[in-house]
Design a protein around this motif. Sequence first.
Motif, PDB file in Angstrom:
ATOM      1  N   LEU A   1       6.712  13.645  69.134  1.00 13.00           N
ATOM      2  CA  LEU A   1       7.062  14.761  68.313  1.00 13.00           C
ATOM      3  C   LEU A   1       6.406  15.989  68.549  1.00 13.00           C
ATOM      4  CD1 LEU A   1       8.900  15.665  66.035  1.00 13.00           C
ATOM      5  CD2 LEU A   1       7.008  15.046  64.400  1.00 13.00           C
ATOM      6  N   ALA A   2       5.335  15.831  68.686  1.00  8.33           N
ATOM      7  CA  ALA A   2       4.025  17.008  68.877  1.00  8.33           C
ATOM      8  C   ALA A   2       4.548  17.709  70.257  1.00  8.33           C
ATOM      9  CB  ALA A   2       2.772  16.629  68.854  1.00  8.33           C
ATOM     10  N   ALA A   3       4.942  16.984  71.104  1.00  5.94           N
ATOM     11  CA  ALA A   3       5.375  17.607  72.557  1.00  5.94           C
ATOM     12  C   ALA A   3       6.574  18.382  72.510  1.00  5.94           C
ATOM     13  CB  ALA A   3       5.458  16.395  73.491  1.00  5.94           C
ATOM     14  N   PHE A   4       7.340  18.350  71.477  1.00  6.38           N
ATOM     15  CA  PHE A   4       8.626  18.992  71.415  1.00  6.38           C
ATOM     16  C   PHE A   4       8.642  19.974  70.363  1.00  6.38           C
ATOM     17  CE2 PHE A   4      10.235  15.133  73.234  1.00  6.38           C
ATOM     18  CZ  PHE A   4      11.359  15.740  74.254  1.00  6.38           C
ATOM     19  N   VAL A   5       7.296  20.464  70.042  1.00  9.09           N
ATOM     20  CA  VAL A   5       7.255  21.445  68.812  1.00  9.09           C
ATOM     21  C   VAL A   5       7.665  22.858  69.584  1.00  9.09           C
ATOM     22  CG1 VAL A   5       5.633  22.649  67.447  1.00  9.09           C
ATOM     23  CG2 VAL A   5       5.740  20.456  67.414  1.00  9.09           C
TER      24      VAL A   5
ATOM     25  N   ARG B   1      11.411  13.293  59.227  1.00  2.00           N
ATOM     26  CA  ARG B   1      11.719  14.745  58.588  1.00  2.00           C
ATOM     27  C   ARG B   1      10.831  15.759  59.710  1.00  2.00           C
ATOM     28  NH1 ARG B   1       9.053  18.639  55.412  1.00  2.00           N
ATOM     29  NH2 ARG B   1      10.559  20.026  54.098  1.00  2.00           N
ATOM     30  N   GLY B   2       9.898  15.477  59.990  1.00  2.00           N
ATOM     31  CA  GLY B   2       9.298  16.315  61.084  1.00  2.00           C
ATOM     32  C   GLY B   2      10.280  16.677  62.452  1.00  2.00           C
ATOM     33  N   ALA B   3      10.755  15.520  62.541  1.00  2.00           N
ATOM     34  CA  ALA B   3      11.965  15.472  64.064  1.00  2.00           C
ATOM     35  C   ALA B   3      13.129  16.422  63.536  1.00  2.00           C
ATOM     36  CB  ALA B   3      12.268  14.221  64.338  1.00  2.00           C
ATOM     37  N   LEU B   4      13.475  16.269  62.289  1.00  2.00           N
ATOM     38  CA  LEU B   4      14.637  17.183  61.880  1.00  2.00           C
ATOM     39  C   LEU B   4      14.341  18.638  61.836  1.00  2.00           C
ATOM     40  CD1 LEU B   4      17.369  17.123  60.899  1.00  2.00           C
ATOM     41  CD2 LEU B   4      16.678  16.653  58.634  1.00  2.00           C
ATOM     42  N   MET B   5      12.897  18.767  61.445  1.00  4.28           N
ATOM     43  CA  MET B   5      12.689  20.327  61.266  1.00  4.28           C
ATOM     44  C   MET B   5      12.387  20.786  62.883  1.00  4.28           C
ATOM     45  SD  MET B   5       9.997  20.794  58.273  1.00  4.28           S
ATOM     46  CE  MET B   5       8.881  19.525  58.795  1.00  4.28           C
ATOM     47  N   VAL B   6      11.934  20.125  63.661  1.00  2.00           N
ATOM     48  CA  VAL B   6      11.761  20.305  64.924  1.00  2.00           C
ATOM     49  C   VAL B   6      13.131  20.463  65.801  1.00  2.00           C
ATOM     50  CG1 VAL B   6      11.117  19.730  67.439  1.00  2.00           C
ATOM     51  CG2 VAL B   6       9.437  19.411  65.449  1.00  2.00           C
ATOM     52  N   TRP B   7      13.873  19.915  65.534  1.00  2.00           N
ATOM     53  CA  TRP B   7      15.194  19.805  66.066  1.00  2.00           C
ATOM     54  C   TRP B   7      16.204  21.432  65.584  1.00  2.00           C
ATOM     55  CZ3 TRP B   7      20.421  19.278  63.606  1.00  2.00           C
ATOM     56  CH2 TRP B   7      21.417  19.223  64.587  1.00  2.00           C
TER      57      TRP B   7
ATOM     58  N   GLU C   1       6.793  25.862  57.296  1.00  2.00           N
ATOM     59  CA  GLU C   1       6.281  24.420  56.791  1.00  2.00           C
ATOM     60  C   GLU C   1       5.986  23.477  58.065  1.00  2.00           C
ATOM     61  OE1 GLU C   1       9.017  22.808  54.099  1.00  2.00           O
ATOM     62  OE2 GLU C   1       8.435  24.242  52.508  1.00  2.00           O
ATOM     63  N   LEU C   2       6.689  23.697  59.301  1.00  2.28           N
ATOM     64  CA  LEU C   2       6.393  22.822  60.297  1.00  2.28           C
ATOM     65  C   LEU C   2       5.035  22.465  60.757  1.00  2.28           C
ATOM     66  CD1 LEU C   2       7.551  20.503  62.333  1.00  2.28           C
ATOM     67  CD2 LEU C   2       7.998  22.774  63.818  1.00  2.28           C
ATOM     68  N   PRO C   3       4.350  23.844  60.824  1.00  6.88           N
ATOM     69  CA  PRO C   3       3.046  23.462  61.108  1.00  6.88           C
ATOM     70  C   PRO C   3       2.036  22.829  60.301  1.00  6.88           C
ATOM     71  CG  PRO C   3       3.587  25.853  61.710  1.00  6.88           C
ATOM     72  CD  PRO C   3       4.706  25.048  60.878  1.00  6.88           C
ATOM     73  N   ALA C   4       2.012  23.067  58.983  1.00  3.01           N
ATOM     74  CA  ALA C   4       1.317  22.283  58.029  1.00  3.01           C
ATOM     75  C   ALA C   4       1.764  20.900  57.989  1.00  3.01           C
ATOM     76  CB  ALA C   4       1.724  22.983  56.660  1.00  3.01           C
ATOM     77  N   PHE C   5       3.261  20.604  58.057  1.00  3.09           N
ATOM     78  CA  PHE C   5       3.448  19.219  58.266  1.00  3.09           C
ATOM     79  C   PHE C   5       2.978  18.546  59.266  1.00  3.09           C
ATOM     80  CE2 PHE C   5       6.783  15.668  58.183  1.00  3.09           C
ATOM     81  CZ  PHE C   5       6.735  15.636  56.764  1.00  3.09           C
ATOM     82  N   VAL C   6       2.908  18.955  60.347  1.00  3.02           N
ATOM     83  CA  VAL C   6       2.215  18.588  61.685  1.00  3.02           C
ATOM     84  C   VAL C   6       0.825  18.126  61.352  1.00  3.02           C
ATOM     85  CG1 VAL C   6       1.610  18.816  64.065  1.00  3.02           C
ATOM     86  CG2 VAL C   6       3.999  19.452  63.352  1.00  3.02           C
TER      87      VAL C   6
END
Length: 772
Positions: A270-274, A423-429, A451-456
């Motif tokens: 997931l982090a690789a696809f941010v 949820r993280g994957a959904l935000m990234v997508w 919110e994505l950076p804080a979530f990561v």
Amino acid sequence: MPRSLYFCWGFTLDRRLMRGREWSWVDGAFFAATALYFCALVPYGLNLDDEGTLLYQIYRTALGHRLYSDFHAGYTPGVYWWNAFLFQLFGVNVLYVRFVLAIVNSLAVYLIYALAQRLGAKRWPAALVAWCYVTLIPYYDGQFFSANIPYPIWYVTLLWLVALRFVLGWWEQRSTWYLFAAGLATGAVLGFKPNSGILAGAGCAAAVAALVQITASSPRAFAPLYWFVRITAGLLPFLVLVGLVSVVRGAGGTKEILAVVLPLLAMVVLAAFVPRGVRRPVAWTQAVTYALAFVGGIAVVSAPWVVHYWRQLGTAPFFRATLFVGTDFAKFYFVPYPSWSAFGWATVVAVSVLVVTLWALRQRLLPGRVVVWSAVGLGTVALAAVWMRPPPMVEGFSASVVMRLRDIAFPLALLTLWLGLARGALMVWRLRRALLSGDGPDQAPARPLRELPAFVVVLFGAILMHVQLYPRMDFMHLVPAVPALLVIAGVLVSRFSERFAVVVCQGIARGRQLGRWALAPIAVVIVAVTLPAWQRALYVWSVGLRDSDALAHLPSPRAPLVVEPAAARLFLSLSETVRWLTANSAPGEFVFTFPVLDVVSFLADRHNPTRHGYFYPGWPGHEVEAEVIDALRARPPRFVVTLHDHPLFFASAPVYYFNLRNYITKNYRLARQVGMFDILAPRSDGDLEPVDLQPLTPDRELWIQELRYRHGRVAHELEGALKELEGEEPELLARRLAGESPAVQHLAVTLIRKSRSATGAAALALLWEQGQ
């Protein structure tokens, strides 16, 4: 004001770190209620093995005894140095340690509450989920409260959450000082518990590496350094994964890989696809500055004790003593990941159905009315089934809820991890789709972009905090493994309840109100689990202050603790044993205890002549057993104190340490038996000085003493039944209880189990045989 000075005010004073709002009275009330819960149980109970061992080791540290050299320690020096400082500052009293722990745990709960709000949760769901951590901390009525034991993990939980908060501060404030502060907190974690410190540092570093983008704005002469920094930052999360796999493979199997390693693998992917539009572009020199700031913070805290003990012990002994390198520690203490019960699978299926139902509602594949009436119908059928055939709940309502909660805790924790990853994957997508469409970061969805950076950051921390389960994957080790996970749960619960209710009600205002009421079952579970502890605290502070006979006291200035009369057997045994030892030995003489009775040395101020006082079968091994025997020969103890009633965890210790047992039985004889303890004196000794010991109060009288302070018909009937007994033989007790009502029998079983006596255990066995 310079940022360095602004940082010193503390991150809690920064409005931007609290989502743009100031401190509210609700926040203060939440913290006050949490602190009241922990503080109210400070003087209650005593854990004989772990707490006694830690208290004695802390006391030896306060006296100047050398850690690792003069006595064995199972942790890095933080817990010993910190609590020894409290002893030196305030005096040798366990209450000081416990009051500090109460504040530490209260702050940890508050940080879960605050971090959940920072990630987007509302106050009510954040508060409920934070209190779920309180409900997970085991409370054993009649014995002890786990939060009172000075385990390093309580400090680790607070410091790890603080480290995550500082990493969020670095992202929001763009200040390297926050990374330095995160390093300080991580170094403190390492100082309290080695594996937790390594995991915390790995999680923070991996999160920072996932959120930065190394730019090529450097002269060509520095191109090798640029590529080295860029490749290192890109591979850092993967390197963390490889390290974890190598550790878990030592003792773990397929279940452990699936439960501990697989979520981290998903997070690395997931982090690789941010998206690059989310990552912060920095020059390689700035990335090096980030790394130096974080590592420098760790070094400031860790370097003093590392250098001190490395020089004192040498390289190999240092790594063996502090990091357990080469000890096969995991193999001796390994407990496999538990299999899920039918209730666990049912919980996972139920939550999954709710998530799918919400998705179907939002896609308008299901009408809201159908869902509402279906839920009402299913709820009515379930309540009717429970009413017609209620569960047995032999242990009582609260105890039954606690057991069921522990049964489903492992599935819920893992499910929360995967829902958080989803949820993280959904935000990234969504962000990648918006950014690839050519709109640019300014046109991307605002909430995921914020919110994505804080979530990561928190998700990395939650996954690696969950890794603390390994190698001993039991419930007690699950408790400190889920705090960061509860932050994720707070966000998920808040979003799910609100969106579900809004879709069903087809209105935002009514939906939000319904969403709050939909979380009532969580509040009911919290009340049900914590009610026994609240009741015991009320009993201690209200009834105990009015009448000293309502409580059993441990008459020691070092541990002025209390417990209810039915559970007084441990306190009575300890007080009389300590009094006998102090009367028959001088302060400079040694007393050896076995297998987990360091608390006797702490209370009597009679030191152990060996480096070990904690004998779990297999750890330490027979090599250390030989060292202990040599120490006993070199400094023969005046007395040996052994545990007459062995806890289940240490029941096989006398069999495993057969050489030590043979040495003691050959050179010592039984001099006195005091309740739970045997006191052995050298065979060469003559008659000892007579000591006027108080006879231990019979169990039946202790039960009657507690029943005097219980209200209701059931307590009155049981009190009368016990008074009619001519003795407390198991046969008489079982026969008398067999003719009583189930309610009276249940209360009797509660008192008998608190006493933990052989008489009560035999009576319960006879009742079981009779089918009662």
